[in-house]
Design a protein around this motif. Structure first.
Motif, short mmCIF file in Angstrom:
data_model
loop_
_atom_site.label_atom_id
_atom_site.label_comp_id
_atom_site.label_asym_id
_atom_site.label_seq_id
_atom_site.Cartn_x
_atom_site.Cartn_y
_atom_site.Cartn_z
N ASP A 110 1.11 -1.22 0.26
CA ASP A 110 0.13 -0.36 -0.27
C ASP A 110 0.74 1.48 -0.11
OD1 ASP A 110 -2.82 -1.39 0.54
OD2 ASP A 110 -1.68 -2.13 2.43
N ILE A 111 2.30 1.58 0.83
CA ILE A 111 3.14 2.89 0.38
C ILE A 111 3.64 2.71 -0.07
CG2 ILE A 111 4.70 2.92 2.11
CD1 ILE A 111 3.61 2.41 4.39
N ASP A 112 3.61 1.31 -1.00
CA ASP A 112 4.89 1.31 -2.47
C ASP A 112 4.07 2.16 -3.29
OD1 ASP A 112 7.05 0.39 -0.96
OD2 ASP A 112 7.32 -1.74 -1.38
N ALA A 113 2.67 1.98 -3.52
CA ALA A 113 2.04 2.21 -4.65
C ALA A 113 1.59 3.59 -4.61
CB ALA A 113 0.62 1.66 -4.11
N ILE A 114 2.17 4.49 -3.02
CA ILE A 114 1.80 5.87 -3.04
C ILE A 114 2.53 6.41 -4.11
CG2 ILE A 114 1.71 7.70 -2.02
CD1 ILE A 114 1.35 6.21 0.58
N THR A 115 2.03 7.88 -5.25
CA THR A 115 2.42 8.90 -5.56
C THR A 115 2.37 9.46 -5.61
OG1 THR A 115 0.77 8.30 -7.32
CG2 THR A 115 2.63 7.02 -7.39
N ILE A 116 3.49 11.10 -5.21
CA ILE A 116 3.45 11.81 -5.41
C ILE A 116 3.91 13.05 -6.43
CG2 ILE A 116 4.28 13.82 -3.84
CD1 ILE A 116 4.29 12.29 -1.73
N SER A 117 2.98 13.56 -7.19
CA SER A 117 2.88 14.74 -7.65
C SER A 117 4.37 15.42 -7.59
CB SER A 117 1.92 15.70 -8.27
OG SER A 117 1.36 15.23 -9.03
N ASN A 118 5.20 15.60 -8.67
CA ASN A 118 6.60 16.09 -8.71
C ASN A 118 6.21 17.52 -9.36
OD1 ASN A 118 9.50 16.71 -8.74
ND2 ASN A 118 10.65 15.16 -9.52
N PRO A 119 6.39 18.45 -8.18
CA PRO A 119 6.41 19.97 -8.90
C PRO A 119 7.24 20.23 -9.82
CG PRO A 119 6.34 20.02 -6.60
CD PRO A 119 6.60 18.69 -6.93
N GLY A 120 8.45 19.90 -9.60
CA GLY A 120 9.44 20.23 -10.57
C GLY A 120 10.30 20.78 -9.85
N GLU A 121 11.98 20.30 -10.23
CA GLU A 121 13.37 20.75 -9.21
C GLU A 121 13.76 22.18 -8.74
OE1 GLU A 121 18.12 20.00 -9.93
OE2 GLU A 121 16.96 19.09 -11.69
N GLY A 122 12.76 23.32 -9.29
CA GLY A 122 12.51 24.49 -8.82
C GLY A 122 12.07 24.41 -7.47
N ILE A 123 10.70 24.22 -7.48
CA ILE A 123 9.86 24.00 -6.65
C ILE A 123 10.03 23.42 -5.44
CG2 ILE A 123 7.09 23.39 -5.64
CD1 ILE A 123 6.33 25.10 -8.11
N LEU A 124 10.82 22.18 -5.61
CA LEU A 124 10.99 21.44 -4.93
C LEU A 124 12.68 22.09 -3.95
CD1 LEU A 124 11.10 17.81 -6.48
CD2 LEU A 124 9.55 18.72 -4.46
N HIS A 125 13.87 22.40 -4.62
CA HIS A 125 14.74 22.95 -4.11
C HIS A 125 14.43 23.78 -3.40
CE1 HIS A 125 18.78 24.23 -3.79
NE2 HIS A 125 18.39 26.31 -4.34
N ALA A 126 12.86 24.83 -3.79
CA ALA A 126 12.85 26.05 -2.97
C ALA A 126 11.80 25.87 -1.93
CB ALA A 126 12.13 27.05 -3.71
N TYR A 127 11.68 24.55 -2.14
CA TYR A 127 10.49 24.02 -0.81
C TYR A 127 11.53 24.03 0.62
CZ TYR A 127 6.86 21.29 2.08
OH TYR A 127 6.80 20.78 3.23
N SER A 128 12.36 22.54 -0.09
CA SER A 128 13.74 22.62 0.63
C SER A 128 14.54 23.66 1.65
CB SER A 128 14.36 21.34 0.16
OG SER A 128 15.49 20.64 0.79
N GLU A 129 14.44 23.97 1.04
CA GLU A 129 15.75 25.31 1.25
C GLU A 129 14.84 26.13 2.49
OE1 GLU A 129 18.74 26.71 0.21
OE2 GLU A 129 18.63 25.07 -0.56
N LEU A 130 13.55 25.99 1.80
CA LEU A 130 12.58 27.19 2.91
C LEU A 130 12.04 26.12 3.99
CD1 LEU A 130 11.10 29.83 3.51
CD2 LEU A 130 8.96 28.49 2.88
N VAL A 131 11.54 24.72 4.68
CA VAL A 131 11.05 24.02 5.36
C VAL A 131 12.18 23.18 5.71
CG1 VAL A 131 9.21 22.33 5.36
CG2 VAL A 131 8.48 24.56 3.77
N SER A 132 13.06 22.59 5.09
CA SER A 132 13.96 22.00 5.71
C SER A 132 14.70 22.56 7.02
CB SER A 132 15.28 21.02 4.36
OG SER A 132 13.66 20.43 3.54
N PRO A 133 15.59 23.86 6.97
CA PRO A 133 16.10 24.43 7.94
C PRO A 133 14.81 24.13 9.11
CG PRO A 133 16.54 25.07 6.11
CD PRO A 133 15.46 24.59 5.85
N MET A 134 13.62 24.48 8.89
CA MET A 134 13.09 25.23 9.93
C MET A 134 13.03 23.61 10.62
SD MET A 134 9.90 27.78 9.16
CE MET A 134 9.82 27.12 7.68
N LEU A 135 12.70 22.29 10.09
CA LEU A 135 12.74 20.46 10.33
C LEU A 135 14.18 20.63 11.46
CD1 LEU A 135 10.67 19.15 8.22
CD2 LEU A 135 9.73 20.12 10.14
N ASP A 136 15.03 20.44 10.80
CA ASP A 136 16.22 19.88 11.26
C ASP A 136 16.48 20.60 12.78
OD1 ASP A 136 16.66 19.15 8.47
OD2 ASP A 136 17.98 20.43 8.04
#
Length: 173
Positions: A110-136
């Motif tokens: 069930d978990i392996d079957a999950i797919t999440i849309s990829n919004p593109g490298e630019g958005i993923l990078h911007a998201y990670s730059e913003l959110v990951s430091p907070m979670l870290d």
């Protein structure tokens, strides 16, 4: 892991069980040397596969994972933060539609079957730059909180018994 080797006295390796996910702290240890087990580090994404399927970014200490907990990793290079926040509504939907006798269950498939849309490298990078430091930072603060709790728990009995005395100048405000 063999439950007969479990203990709550901190001997051996910490084991994350489903009930530990909410508290972000292993309450069980095992002296078993299990080659099947894998270690989860703070900041990794876990999902319990029985009962509630809440995605959990693990902030507790590095621990082995017990059965029925899934370590979630992306097949593509995306941050745990993006996976975490993307999985919350998906897992709620699965939880609401899952079937089980008394406790609802999902499987690895069930978990392996999950797919999440990829919004593109630019958005993923911007998201990670913003959110990951907070979670870290949450991971760092959680470790500091655990250390302070250990210090408190070791000092408090000594203060109460009078074995440890705080100098008067430290008490003045």
């Amino acid at each position: 892991f063999a439950s007969k080797l479990f203990n709550t006295t901190g001997i051996g390796s910490p084991i994350i069980r489903i009930r530990d996910l909410k508290k972000q702290q292993a309450a069980t240890w095992s002296t078993e040397d299990s080659p099947k087990g894998f270690m989860v580090s703070p900041g990794q994404l876990l999902v319990g596969m029985d009962g509630e399927f809440n995605p959990t970014l693990w902030y507790g200490e590095a621990s082995l994972v017990n059965q029925r907990i899934c370590l979630v990793e992306s097949l593509e290079k995306v941050s745990s933060a993006f996976l975490y926040f993307s999985l919350i509504p998906i897992m709620k939907k699965i939880e609401n539609g899952a079937a089980g006798s008394t406790v609802i269950h999902i499987g690895k498939g069930d978990i392996d079957a999950i797919t999440i849309s990829n919004p593109g490298e630019g958005i993923l990078h911007a998201y990670s730059e913003l959110v990951s430091p907070m979670l870290d930072y949450v991971v760092v603060l959680s470790a500091q909180s655990r250390n302070l709790k250990l210090i408190r728990d070791s000092l408090l009995p000594r203060l109460i018994s009078g074995e440890l005395v705080i100098p008067e100048e430290m008490l003045a405000s």
